[in-house]
Design an enzyme around this catalytic site. Structure first.
Site, PDB file in Angstrom:
ATOM      1  N   ARG A  62       0.807  -1.218   0.000  1.00 38.36           N
ATOM      2  CA  ARG A  62       0.000   0.000   0.000  1.00 38.36           C
ATOM      3  C   ARG A  62       0.842   1.271   0.000  1.00 38.36           C
ATOM      4  NH1 ARG A  62      -2.674  -3.877   1.839  1.00 38.36           N
ATOM      5  NH2 ARG A  62      -0.733  -4.317   2.888  1.00 38.36           N
ATOM      6  N   THR A  63       1.797   1.348   0.910  1.00 37.41           N
ATOM      7  CA  THR A  63       2.473   2.634   1.106  1.00 37.41           C
ATOM      8  C   THR A  63       3.287   2.998  -0.124  1.00 37.41           C
ATOM      9  OG1 THR A  63       2.572   2.071   3.441  1.00 37.41           O
ATOM     10  CG2 THR A  63       3.909   3.931   2.720  1.00 37.41           C
ATOM     11  N   LYS A  91      26.285  -3.851  -0.760  1.00 39.53           N
ATOM     12  CA  LYS A  91      27.748  -3.708  -0.790  1.00 39.53           C
ATOM     13  C   LYS A  91      28.240  -3.007   0.465  1.00 39.53           C
ATOM     14  CE  LYS A  91      27.630  -2.906  -5.785  1.00 39.53           C
ATOM     15  NZ  LYS A  91      27.888  -1.865  -6.775  1.00 39.53           N
ATOM     16  N   ARG A 112      11.303   3.854   3.692  1.00 36.99           N
ATOM     17  CA  ARG A 112      10.898   2.868   4.702  1.00 36.99           C
ATOM     18  C   ARG A 112      12.144   2.082   5.055  1.00 36.99           C
ATOM     19  NH1 ARG A 112       5.764  -1.095   4.473  1.00 36.99           N
ATOM     20  NH2 ARG A 112       4.857   0.865   5.172  1.00 36.99           N
ATOM     21  N   HIS A 140       4.884   5.683  11.764  1.00 35.18           N
ATOM     22  CA  HIS A 140       4.425   5.573  10.376  1.00 35.18           C
ATOM     23  C   HIS A 140       3.423   6.715  10.157  1.00 35.18           C
ATOM     24  CE1 HIS A 140       3.279   4.044   6.584  1.00 35.18           C
ATOM     25  NE2 HIS A 140       3.014   2.784   6.875  1.00 35.18           N
TER      26      HIS A 140
END
Ligand code: NCD
Length: 494
Positions: A62-63, A91, A112, A140
């Site tokens: 969703r986000t 890396k 995120r 959030h």
């Protein structure tokens, strides 16, 4: 497009916590979202030439997709590392370096990350505004805007609304951000955790400290229906549910009833919302069966007292919300997910300054407002191992707020968690002592001369010597005022 919609102060700003938005900003974001809902097409093409970079170090449906769709509906482009295995992080590249690089490619960054506080670190290094799309188990904020907008649309007002936050309150970042927002808007919050998934103490303390919330123990009352085994055995069982209501000055005298057990007051559910969440297994919450967990089924909601409630869930769901209730008019969770488009279009619109005369968005530095005393000295580590300050030690610059909750603690400004500052040292005398002794000294030790330590070893390796056990009795004047050191140096009661 309606030109009268709200004006925010968000152009060029990073959004790391809901606290970064004033009530006026939130209002403006909602008004623009209202207008987008009504006149979507008039926003098409407004962000032509702008690019959103989406950096997702954790899975998302969703986000990420709603941010990307939102940017594209505004006419902007999207660059994305949704599979971190395909990015230089494998890396060994630091987050700080990644955001400095990606910041040169886009105009706004949506991030995120697995670590608590990562979005704040990103905002400190990125040359473009950063929007937090979930940082570990911490916060959030854009999900919270979707939640608040859904509640407002359905119930009209947030003030006085009762919201039962159910499920994994320990690791659920959506729950943490929403709790702070609800407290700010004057909603009542009832915490209904699964066993072992209680709301963290640091969240409760922040609710008390920053939002003047009043916390008391409750009986579950009608909410016992969420626990089938409780409902069968004892309707009045006390399960961990905590009730918060904004404390008006005239209610201060009521603080003595904290901790007492009272009945949950919503009888007919006319102003009740159930916000259900899944177990956050990726953050160490056991997959299933480990104790009771609030679960919604058609059966648990059949009582007349639930007739007018609303049901929200940030999704994804696992087994805590039965698909039987999907078509029920009380279920708002798919609407809540769809609202991600107008809300995130609105957020991007404001952060990119698209409503301004000149759409110039010089990035504004990220600053946090705190009520108390900053502690910015090096040498003190946050005890939360998932905090970005412990993950990116070479780049993070630990910052704390001094709080007193029985003992002195340092609240990390990245992850919010509190670490005891068991010992305090005076940089002038180079002596250290248990930090509660700070409260006894007159003249007051000046904050710039105080260093906190978690242990004696830490104090000694920093070159401080243990003061005698009788140190406080050597003081010519002991502080008997009843005020503690923090009160005195902050100039106000905490
Ligand atoms: C939430 C999240 O990622 O924190 N999902 C979302 O963004 N809608 C909730 C969850 O994963 O449980």
């Amino acid at each position: 497009m309606n030109d009268n919609h709200g004006v925010s102060q968000l152009a060029g700003r990073s959004i790391i916590s809901l606290d970064d938005l004033s009530l006026n900003d939130i209002q403006a974001v909602f008004e623009t979202a209202d207008d987008i809902n009504a006149n979507m097409q008039s926003y098409f093409g407004k962000a032509t030439g702008k690019i959103a970079a989406t950096l997702f170090y954790e899975p998302s449906t969703r986000t990420r997709l709603s941010f990307e769709a939102a940017m594209q509906r505004l006419g902007g482009g999207v660059i994305s590392t949704w599979d971190v295995n395909a990015a230089s992080v494998v890396k060994g590249e630091s987050l700080a370096d990644t955001v400095r690089v990606v910041g040169a490619y886009g105009d706004v960054m949506v991030i995120r990350h697995t670590s608590d506080g990562a979005a704040k670190l990103a905002a400190e290094y990125s040359p473009i505004p950063v929007i937090n799309a979930g940082d570990g188990g911490h916060e959030h904020p854009t999900q919270t805007l979707c939640d608040l907008y859904t509640l407002r649309e359905h119930h009209g007002s947030l003030k006085g609304l009762n919201v039962a936050l159910c499920g994994d309150l320990q690791n659920g970042r959506t729950v943490h951000s929403l709790a702070f927002a609800l407290a700010r808007f004057g909603a009542n919050i009832i915490f209904v955790p699964g066993d072992g998934k209680e709301i963290p103490e640091y969240v409760l303390r922040r609710l008390k400290r920053s939002y003047n919330a009043h916390i008391q123990r409750e009986r579950l009352g009608i909410l016992s229906a969420l626990f089938e085994e409780v409902a069968r055995s004892d309707e009045s069982a006390t399960v961990d549910a905590i009730y918060i209501t904004p404390r008006e000055p005239h209610q201060l005298a009521m603080s003595s009833i904290e901790g007492t057990t009272v009945e949950f007051r919503v009888n007919n559910g006319e102003s009740l919302s159930l916000y259900v969440t899944r177990r956050q297994t990726e953050r160490g919450s056991g997959a299933s069966s480990g104790g009771r967990y609030p679960t919604l089924t058609a059966n648990s909601l059949k009582g007349i007292e639930f007739k007018n409630i609303s049901i929200l869930h940030p999704l994804p769901r696992v087994d805590e919300l039965s698909p039987e209730v999907d078509d029920d008019p009380r279920s708002l969770y798919f609407r809540q997910a769809a609202i991600g488009i107008p809300i995130r279009m609105s957020l991007l619109w404001h952060v990119l300054g698209l409503g301004d005369e000149t759409t110039v968005t010089t990035k504004k530095p990220y600053t946090q407002e705190i009520l108390g005393l900053f502690y910015l000295h090096s040498g003190f580590d946050c005890s939360n191992q998932m905090c970005i300050t412990n993950q990116e030690r070479r780049f993070a610059n630990p910052q704390f707020e001094v709080v007193k909750d029985g003992e002195y603690k340092l609240r990390c400004l990245y992850c919010d968690q509190e670490t005891p500052g068991t010992y305090a040292g005076n940089t002038e005398s180079k002596f250290y002592y248990p930090s509660e002794l700070l409260d006894r000294f007159l003249p007051t030790v000046r904050p710039e001369h105080v260093r906190f330590f978690q242990s004696q070893e830490a104090a000694e390796s920093a070159g401080f010597k243990r003061a005698s056990d009788k140190w406080d009795s050597y003081q010519s004047k002991a502080n008997d005022s009843g005020k503690d050191w923090l009160d005195m140096v902050s100039g106000s009661a905490q």
